[in-house]
Design a protein around this motif. Structure first.
Motif, PDB file in Angstrom:
ATOM      1  N   TYR A   1       0.826  -1.212   0.000  1.00  0.00           N
ATOM      2  CA  TYR A   1       0.000   0.000   0.000  1.00  0.00           C
ATOM      3  C   TYR A   1       0.858   1.260   0.000  1.00  0.00           C
ATOM      4  O   TYR A   1       0.500   2.267  -0.641  1.00  0.00           O
ATOM      5  N   ILE A   2       1.970   1.240   0.696  1.00  0.00           N
ATOM      6  CA  ILE A   2       2.863   2.398   0.702  1.00  0.00           C
ATOM      7  C   ILE A   2       3.361   2.687  -0.710  1.00  0.00           C
ATOM      8  O   ILE A   2       3.369   3.837  -1.178  1.00  0.00           O
ATOM      9  N   CYS A   3       3.768   1.650  -1.421  1.00  0.00           N
ATOM     10  CA  CYS A   3       4.269   1.834  -2.785  1.00  0.00           C
ATOM     11  C   CYS A   3       3.171   2.285  -3.737  1.00  0.00           C
ATOM     12  O   CYS A   3       3.401   3.117  -4.625  1.00  0.00           O
ATOM     13  N   GLN A   4       1.967   1.743  -3.572  1.00  0.00           N
ATOM     14  CA  GLN A   4       0.857   2.136  -4.431  1.00  0.00           C
ATOM     15  C   GLN A   4       0.499   3.608  -4.242  1.00  0.00           C
ATOM     16  O   GLN A   4       0.346   4.357  -5.221  1.00  0.00           O
ATOM     17  N   ILE A   5       0.358   4.035  -2.993  1.00  0.00           N
ATOM     18  CA  ILE A   5       0.006   5.432  -2.724  1.00  0.00           C
ATOM     19  C   ILE A   5       1.120   6.359  -3.178  1.00  0.00           C
ATOM     20  O   ILE A   5       0.863   7.432  -3.756  1.00  0.00           O
ATOM     21  N   ALA A   6       2.382   5.961  -2.935  1.00  0.00           N
ATOM     22  CA  ALA A   6       3.503   6.799  -3.348  1.00  0.00           C
ATOM     23  C   ALA A   6       3.568   6.941  -4.864  1.00  0.00           C
ATOM     24  O   ALA A   6       3.855   8.026  -5.392  1.00  0.00           O
ATOM     25  N   TYR A   7       3.291   5.859  -5.583  1.00  0.00           N
ATOM     26  CA  TYR A   7       3.364   5.921  -7.045  1.00  0.00           C
ATOM     27  C   TYR A   7       2.332   6.891  -7.603  1.00  0.00           C
ATOM     28  O   TYR A   7       2.640   7.737  -8.455  1.00  0.00           O
ATOM     29  N   TRP A   8       1.094   6.783  -7.144  1.00  0.00           N
ATOM     30  CA  TRP A   8       0.047   7.636  -7.715  1.00  0.00           C
ATOM     31  C   TRP A   8       0.168   9.076  -7.245  1.00  0.00           C
ATOM     32  O   TRP A   8      -0.225   9.999  -7.973  1.00  0.00           O
ATOM     33  N   PHE A   9       0.728   9.308  -6.054  1.00  0.00           N
ATOM     34  CA  PHE A   9       0.992  10.687  -5.648  1.00  0.00           C
ATOM     35  C   PHE A   9       2.126  11.291  -6.483  1.00  0.00           C
ATOM     36  O   PHE A   9       2.101  12.477  -6.800  1.00  0.00           O
ATOM     37  N   HIS A  10       3.119  10.467  -6.825  1.00  0.00           N
ATOM     38  CA  HIS A  10       4.226  10.995  -7.631  1.00  0.00           C
ATOM     39  C   HIS A  10       3.777  11.319  -9.048  1.00  0.00           C
ATOM     40  O   HIS A  10       4.377  12.141  -9.738  1.00  0.00           O
ATOM     41  N   ALA A  11       2.678  10.686  -9.508  1.00  0.00           N
ATOM     42  CA  ALA A  11       2.207  10.947 -10.866  1.00  0.00           C
ATOM     43  C   ALA A  11       1.658  12.361 -11.031  1.00  0.00           C
ATOM     44  O   ALA A  11       1.609  12.879 -12.148  1.00  0.00           O
ATOM     45  N   LEU A  12       1.231  12.989  -9.945  1.00  0.00           N
ATOM     46  CA  LEU A  12       0.703  14.356 -10.040  1.00  0.00           C
ATOM     47  C   LEU A  12       1.770  15.373 -10.433  1.00  0.00           C
ATOM     48  O   LEU A  12       1.581  16.115 -11.407  1.00  0.00           O
ATOM     49  N   PRO A  13       2.906  15.453  -9.731  1.00  0.00           N
ATOM     50  CA  PRO A  13       3.930  16.413 -10.201  1.00  0.00           C
ATOM     51  C   PRO A  13       4.553  16.029 -11.536  1.00  0.00           C
ATOM     52  O   PRO A  13       5.083  16.896 -12.236  1.00  0.00           O
ATOM     53  N   GLU A  14       4.486  14.742 -11.915  1.00  0.00           N
ATOM     54  CA  GLU A  14       5.036  14.351 -13.208  1.00  0.00           C
ATOM     55  C   GLU A  14       4.266  14.982 -14.358  1.00  0.00           C
ATOM     56  O   GLU A  14       4.816  15.178 -15.439  1.00  0.00           O
ATOM     57  N   LEU A  15       2.993  15.298 -14.151  1.00  0.00           N
ATOM     58  CA  LEU A  15       2.245  16.012 -15.186  1.00  0.00           C
ATOM     59  C   LEU A  15       2.869  17.371 -15.474  1.00  0.00           C
ATOM     60  O   LEU A  15       2.841  17.861 -16.603  1.00  0.00           O
ATOM     61  N   TYR A  16       3.433  17.978 -14.451  1.00  0.00           N
ATOM     62  CA  TYR A  16       4.110  19.272 -14.613  1.00  0.00           C
ATOM     63  C   TYR A  16       5.502  19.100 -15.199  1.00  0.00           C
ATOM     64  O   TYR A  16       5.886  19.813 -16.128  1.00  0.00           O
ATOM     65  N   PHE A  17       6.256  18.144 -14.690  1.00  0.00           N
ATOM     66  CA  PHE A  17       7.627  17.972 -15.136  1.00  0.00           C
ATOM     67  C   PHE A  17       7.710  17.469 -16.576  1.00  0.00           C
ATOM     68  O   PHE A  17       8.670  17.768 -17.289  1.00  0.00           O
ATOM     69  N   GLN A  18       6.743  16.701 -17.012  1.00  0.00           N
ATOM     70  CA  GLN A  18       6.771  16.146 -18.360  1.00  0.00           C
ATOM     71  C   GLN A  18       6.189  17.091 -19.409  1.00  0.00           C
ATOM     72  O   GLN A  18       6.191  16.765 -20.582  1.00  0.00           O
ATOM     73  N   LYS A  19       5.671  18.227 -18.978  1.00  0.00           N
ATOM     74  CA  LYS A  19       5.038  19.181 -19.892  1.00  0.00           C
ATOM     75  C   LYS A  19       3.917  18.515 -20.692  1.00  0.00           C
ATOM     76  O   LYS A  19       3.867  18.570 -21.923  1.00  0.00           O
ATOM     77  N   VAL A  20       3.032  17.858 -19.980  1.00  0.00           N
ATOM     78  CA  VAL A  20       1.924  17.164 -20.620  1.00  0.00           C
ATOM     79  C   VAL A  20       1.013  18.183 -21.295  1.00  0.00           C
ATOM     80  O   VAL A  20       0.779  19.283 -20.775  1.00  0.00           O
ATOM     81  N   ARG A  21       0.515  17.840 -22.455  1.00  0.00           N
ATOM     82  CA  ARG A  21      -0.374  18.741 -23.178  1.00  0.00           C
ATOM     83  C   ARG A  21      -1.656  18.995 -22.401  1.00  0.00           C
ATOM     84  O   ARG A  21      -2.123  18.145 -21.653  1.00  0.00           O
ATOM     85  N   LYS A  22      -2.234  20.166 -22.615  1.00  0.00           N
ATOM     86  CA  LYS A  22      -3.442  20.535 -21.882  1.00  0.00           C
ATOM     87  C   LYS A  22      -4.593  19.588 -22.197  1.00  0.00           C
ATOM     88  O   LYS A  22      -5.447  19.345 -21.349  1.00  0.00           O
ATOM     89  N   GLU A  23      -4.608  19.032 -23.411  1.00  0.00           N
ATOM     90  CA  GLU A  23      -5.686  18.115 -23.770  1.00  0.00           C
ATOM     91  C   GLU A  23      -5.601  16.799 -23.018  1.00  0.00           C
ATOM     92  O   GLU A  23      -6.621  16.133 -22.783  1.00  0.00           O
ATOM     93  N   ASP A  24      -4.389  16.383 -22.629  1.00  0.00           N
ATOM     94  CA  ASP A  24      -4.202  15.100 -21.950  1.00  0.00           C
ATOM     95  C   ASP A  24      -4.262  15.204 -20.428  1.00  0.00           C
ATOM     96  O   ASP A  24      -4.374  14.181 -19.747  1.00  0.00           O
ATOM     97  N   ILE A  25      -4.159  16.418 -19.898  1.00  0.00           N
ATOM     98  CA  ILE A  25      -4.126  16.571 -18.441  1.00  0.00           C
ATOM     99  C   ILE A  25      -5.424  16.108 -17.781  1.00  0.00           C
ATOM    100  O   ILE A  25      -5.382  15.360 -16.797  1.00  0.00           O
TER     101      ILE A  25
END
Length: 371
Positions: A149-173
């Motif tokens: 559970y620690i790894c699962q929660i950590a993975y999905w929380f880390h995915a939030l700032p990755e949207l910023y760091f990866q410069k995801v397109r506005k259509e995909d956000i």
């Protein structure tokens, strides 16, 4: 000989600076945590980022001659946040394209599915499904369950700032933000409400379906003719939604409502009251309904695209239209004028009649002007 212009580095702590150097920043934080283990004063704080917290040791009764065997269990607490940050340091980067997104997610789903199955094989769910609600609240977790559970929660929380760091397109956000928040909400809810058994049982088949989808998409990107995996995914998707609803209704509607330990207590970790049970069941049902709605729209969209492609192919293969009467009278074939065939019987007949009319006139003129 001209001089090359040096690229100006972005200002410190600016948008571009953080994106270009976020990996180095995280590495520096990891080095600080490791250096903190070397000193006695900071070791008690740094150890929270390395090891799993809130362990509880219990002794199992053995034979009279043997000593009791200690067994370690774990509970949750605020110090788990530090451990989640450590899990983030070991995750790889993702890229913008769907191919790389599916590759990363397929790897994560495969790893989580195998890990979840290995945990469930040690539980009693296969032989006794009532273990989902018997003995609730389940405040004690084995090390593998807590770390999962620690790894699962950590993975999905880390995915939030990755949207910023990866410069995801506005259509995909919005699309990525929806499923990331749903994962965080449901997994964290199962972890905090001591429903980790139910959460694990529901996550394993769901991860299997998602693994099949992203693996099929990877094969589709390599060869567009490889679409058989999507058919199997569609079948398992519907079955998993029905399984999730059935297990959830069985747990919240019948299992937990009939247990002896009813009530609400934060100290004991007991949340077995009607309001919380109905809230959890409603959240699961609404999520499954939303997923089915998206699935149906996706299938209808694909069906329309296939119908348009087949219709265009039929138009291309269909026989050409017949020429009109005007075109046939004018001697045109498929819009191209065709010269008259003077060797045809009709042409020869018309030519003969014309010559017959001209012969008497020529004979008379030769007789009149012979002198």
């Amino acid at each position: 000989m001209g001089f090359r212009k040096k690229n100006k580095s972005p200002p410190v702590l600016s948008h571009e600076f953080v994106i270009q150097n976020h990996a180095d920043m995280v590495s520096c934080v990891a080095m600080i945590i490791l250096l903190g283990l070397m000193f006695e004063v900071t070791a008690k704080f740094a150890i929270m980022f390395i090891t799993v917290q809130y362990n509880v040791t219990q002794s199992l009764d053995a034979d009279a001659e043997d000593k009791p065997e200690p067994v370690n269990y774990y509970k949750y607490g605020p110090k788990d946040i530090a451990t989640k940050i450590n899990r983030r340091l070991h995750l790889s980067k993702t890229k913008h394209s769907k191919f790389n997104e599916s590759g990363q997610l397929a790897t994560f789903y495969l790893f989580s599915f195998i890990w979840g199955c290995s945990i469930l094989t040690n539980e009693e769910f296969v032989t006794n499904p009532t273990f989902l609600w018997e003995g609730y609240p389940h405040i004690h977790m084995a090390f593998q369950v807590k770390f999962f559970y620690i790894c699962q929660i950590a993975y999905w929380f880390h995915a939030l700032p990755e949207l910023y760091f990866q410069k995801v397109r506005k259509e995909d956000i919005p699309r990525q933000l929806y499923y990331i928040c749903l994962y965080i909400f449901h997994i964290t809810g199962a972890y905090v409400l001591n429903l980790h058994r139910l959460g694990l049982v529901l996550l394993v088949p769901h991860y299997l379906v998602e693994l099949l989808f992203h693996a099929s998409r990877l094969f589709y990107f390599s060869d567009e003719n490889k679409q058989k995996g999507f058919t199997l995914w569609a079948l398992l998707f519907v079955i998993t939604r029905l399984l999730t609803l059935t297990v959830s209704v069985l747990t919240f509607g019948f299992g937990l409502s009939r247990t002896d330990n009813q009530g609400f207590s934060l100290a004991e970790g007991n949340f077995n009251v009607l309001t919380i049970r109905m809230t959890c069941l409603s959240a699961i049902c609404l999520t499954q309904a939303w997923m089915m709605w998206k699935f149906i729209n996706f299938q209808l969209k694909k069906w329309r695209e296939q119908s348009q492609i087949q219709a265009s192919k039929k138009k291309a293969v269909s026989p050409k239209s017949r020429p009109s009467k005007k075109e046939s009278r004018g001697g045109s074939v498929n819009g191209v004028m065709k010269p008259d065939d003077k060797t045809s019987p009709r042409a020869r007949k018309s030519k003969a009649s014309f010559m017959d009319r001209q012969l008497p006139l020529q004979a008379w003129m030769m007789y009149f002007f012979k002198d």
